[in-house]
Scaffold this active site. Structure first.
Site, PDB file in Angstrom:
ATOM      1  N   ARG A 120      22.057  87.022 -37.193  1.00  0.00           N
ATOM      2  CA  ARG A 120      22.733  88.094 -36.307  1.00  0.00           C
ATOM      3  C   ARG A 120      23.395  89.140 -37.156  1.00  0.00           C
ATOM      4  NH1 ARG A 120      23.759  88.834 -30.739  1.00  0.00           N
ATOM      5  NH2 ARG A 120      22.685  87.093 -30.057  1.00  0.00           N
ATOM      6  N   GLU A 138      31.603  88.632 -26.454  1.00  0.00           N
ATOM      7  CA  GLU A 138      31.623  88.850 -27.947  1.00  0.00           C
ATOM      8  C   GLU A 138      31.733  90.404 -28.371  1.00  0.00           C
ATOM      9  OE1 GLU A 138      29.055  85.451 -30.164  1.00  0.00           O
ATOM     10  OE2 GLU A 138      27.995  86.493 -28.547  1.00  0.00           O
TER      11      GLU A 138
END
Length: 779
Positions: free
Chosen positions: A325, A728
């Site tokens: 990621r 997030e």
């Protein structure tokens, strides 16, 4: 009993969804009545488990263990070592390299060697200190540089590559390069790691666990005991914070509780104290980032070459997904014509780093913003101009991993609104004027974007289940695979179910996540908790509702368009019935009023091996403008003002979403300014308590803090009520603070790129100030 139809009920607007309703446990939170695991009533005879470890050993082979004095200590019932594990000595999330209890060697400072089981927790803690463990030391590998030299890796290197970055660099008018460090972060959840195991009949085990992934705890516990998964039930009603630190890390402590319960036949509880928790559990991955960027005379990017060297720790844990990621977000919001973006996953003799809110994305995005700032400094242009120049747009909208950015227009519009609402350009002039007449205090200003991909990049995790019952009194039982850690997931899902059934929220009973109700769940992570679980619950409610409609159509000889649900009633033609009455009739007619809903995110096609496909369902966007003041004589910094505009699609609950944005931003600000993790040369964590590790406090909140939700057309993807994830992405809004600090330091010596590492502590700021002053060119 019927009542005349109120036509307004038929076309009534949404009653629960998109409303700023209170968190379902808000009142219990503030009054202290919300039960966490340590508040649950303990069974008679409950024992307490404390992990034992060797405080003088960092890394080495275990020569001998003498636990005689531990066993003989007051109140001790059992002392467990790796030899007492009936199944597999592993609590990893998949790679088999995380022992529950050390076996023959200590892999990092703080590794658990044995477990003490005693009548009270104090007795167990005192006994654990009496162990005599001899260790033959091995020089530890601690830093990225150590790991590179020793060639120790937890996983193979990985990269995204597009075009020919070598050719692009050659063709660029100017090439810049640098290296900087991005620190890790301690989760610092209010409720530490904790688990309570209660033996059940026929070898079964009930585990109350503070985890974001109940199914993984279930699977791990069964593996450690050597029993089928079906013999283990994991349950969690709420956590006192998680932030990723309870996605995989809870496995070990649940395993210790279960091993103790298995050995003694009594309920057993593990609760780590804060020091042990911080020493023994993983953190956000820290990185060294080496970057090179080529651009033209205007500042438009031509090519990038980025290498992320991650300290992963002694085992894999979740480092595969975290580091992937990082690469996925190394573009931030910018188009790279030619790119090589590489990741090295380095093995070190430190605690195994793990998931943390943003899951590697914040590190990748911060590196991109660092390069943008460097271009601005060297070209003499404003950083916001350079950012907008390089934004994805209609012609340049393909990421380095091949996924198009379809909603680029949302990003452009959002940043334009924030630019205007924050009065960016007028304040830029004010900052420039302030710095011109102040030699000691310097101001900085930055406006940075957020583009965050929503979905797990491991395709199989993008699924969820929910179990919904409609009872004959018109009340609803709701259960799903998501976990509640304060983020408001349970409340949002309840709102969705109440909306579908047309009932008031007091009719919906929210129940604890339980692996015996919804099996094979994924973790509550990747900001996908609401997208997945609310949709599964919505589908379950719709299925039950559909059965009722079919039944009523037959009973009343009407079409489905004549039937409407609302205000705890069912409207059929010109008559109104209580939902309870309809439910009773359906039950008498043997209509099933329970359904296990299931949802799998569509369109996810990412293939990691070939580096092709679509890893994300959609992107969430945001922007933050931050103004800071630094003291160039002390390194002290204050955040003067922050303006945030964030895209959550059509918000399911604006109040909860605003809270998530504010909290995520402050947590990100802590990571980038005050939260410094320090290991000594022996590999011992020295910042292992609130006295040595500084999270943001109320006094660190910006004096002026403006947060708004972006008012757009909603999520173009078919998400639940067109909402977007919010968990997030707000963490990365804090990049604006770091970039503003960098801007303030850069004002000291125009044209010089500061060597500022994260977190930008006073020491880091002073180091950067001294460095730019040493390079200052005087006219």
């Amino acid at each position: 009993m019927t009542a005349p139809l109120d036509q307004s009920k038929v076309t009534a607007p949404l009653k629960h969804v998109r409303k700023p309703l209170a968190h379902d446990s808000a009142e219990m939170h503030v009054t202290g009545t919300a039960p966490y695991i340590d508040d649950l009533t303990e069974a008679v005879g409950t024992l307490h488990v404390v992990p034992g470890w060797e405080r003088s050993a960092v890394r080495g082979k275990i020569s001998s263990i003498d636990l005689t004095d531990v066993s003989a200590s007051d109140g001790v019932v059992a002392v467990l070592t790796s030899e007492d594990i009936p199944g597999t000595n592993d609590c990893s999330s998949g790679f088999g390299d995380d022992p529950v209890l050390a076996n023959g060697e200590i892999l990092f400072y703080g590794q658990v060697v044995f477990a003490v089981v005693a009548e009270t927790r104090d007795q167990a803690r005192k006994a654990a200190l009496k162990a005599k463990i001899e260790v033959a030391p091995i020089p530890p590998i601690l830093t990225q540089e150590d790991a590179e030299a020793a060639e120790t890796m937890v996983l193979p290197d990985y990269q995204f590559r597009r075009g020919s970055p070598e050719t692009g660099m050659t063709a660029a008018e100017e090439v810049l390069s640098g290296s900087f460090r991005i620190g890790g972060q301690e989760h610092f959840y209010l409720e530490g790691q904790i688990a309570m195991a209660v033996p059940q009949e026929a070898g079964g085990m009930l585990v109350h666990t503070s985890t974001q992934h109940p199914t993984e705890v279930q699977h791990t516990v069964a593996k450690v005991l050597g029993v089928p998964d079906a013999l283990v039930t994991a349950e969690v009603r709420r956590m006192g914070g998680g932030f990723g630190g309870k996605e995989s890390q809870a496995n070990q402590w649940a395993s210790l509780a279960v091993l103790a319960a298995h050995a003694t036949g009594r309920a057993c509880k593990v609760r780590l104290d804060r020091d042990d928790d911080m020493i023994m559990t993983g953190k956000r991955h820290d990185f060294r980032v080496d970057w090179t960027i080529g651009h033209d005379g205007t500042g438009k990017i031509r090519a990038v070459d980025m290498e992320f060297l991650a300290r992963c720790g002694y085992s894999v844990d979740l480092s595969l997904g975290v580091n992937d990621r990082t690469l996925f977000h190394a573009d931030s919001s910018y188009f790279y014509p030619d790119a090589a973006i590489r990741s090295r996953r380095l093995k070190t003799d430190t605690c195994s780093n793990t998931a943390f809110r943003g899951f590697g994305g914040p590190q990748g995005m911060l590196a991109a913003e660092r390069m943008i700032d460097a271009i601005a400094i060297k070209t003499g242009r404003d950083p916001l101009d350079i950012r907008k120049l390089n934004f994805y747009d209609g012609e340049r909208n393909l990421t380095p991993y091949g996924m198009p950015v379809e909603e680029y227009a949302v990003m452009h519009d959002l940043i334009a609104q924030l630019e205007e609402n924050s009065d960016y350009w007028s304040r830029r002039d004010d900052v420039r004027d302030f710095n011109a007449v102040n030699a000691v205090l310097k101001k900085g200003l930055a406006l940075t974007p957020v583009k965050f991909g929503i979905s797990f990049t491991l395709k199989h995790l993008n699924q969820a289940g929910a179990l919904v019952h409609l009872y004959t009194d018109g009340s609803v039982h709701l259960n799903h695979g998501g976990t509640e850690m304060g983020q408001g997931l349970y409340q949002k899902v309840a709102q969705v179910v109440a909306e579908e059934f047309g009932v008031t929220l007091d009719k919906v009973r929210i129940t604890a996540t339980n692996t015996s109700k919804v099996p094979n769940t994924g973790p509550t992570a990747a900001s996908s908790g609401t997208d997945l679980n609310a949709m599964a619950a919505k589908l379950a409610a719709q299925e039950i509702k559909g059965r009722l409609i079919s039944f009523l159509c037959e009973q009343h000889q009407c079409g489905p368009e004549a039937i409407h649900f609302g205000d705890n009633k069912v409207i059929i033609g010109d008559q109104s019935y209580a939902l309870a009455e309809v439910a009773k009739q359906a039950h008498m007619a043997r209509i099933q009023m329970s359904h296990a809903g299931f949802y799998a995110t569509p369109g996810i096609t990412w293939d990691r091996e070939s580096v092709t496909g679509r890893p994300f369902f959609y992107f969430a966007f945001g922007g933050a403008c931050a103004e800071v003041t630094i003291d160039t004589m002390t390194g002290e910094m204050t955040v003067d003002r922050v303006d945030i505009l964030h895209d959550v699609g059509h918000s399911l609950n604006p109040a909860i979403d605003l809270g998530q944005i504010e909290g995520g931003f402050v947590q990100g600000m802590g990571w980038l300014t005050t939260e410094e993790l320090v290991w000594d040369e022996k590999g011992r964590l020295r910042t292992h308590a609130p006295s040595t590790y500084k999270i943001p406090t109320a006094s660190d909140i910006p004096e002026e803090f403006n947060v708004s939700l972006y008012n757009g057309n909603g999520n173009p993807q078919d998400t639940v009520y067109r909402s977007k994830a919010v968990g997030e992405p707000p963490v990365m809004l804090a990049n604006a603070v770091f970039c503003a600090i960098n801007d303030a330091v850069a004002s000291i010596a125009p044209g010089q790129i500061p060597n500022l590492d994260a977190p930008a502590t006073p020491e880091a700021i002073m180091k950067a100030v001294r460095d730019v002053r040493s390079r200052k060119v005087f006219a």
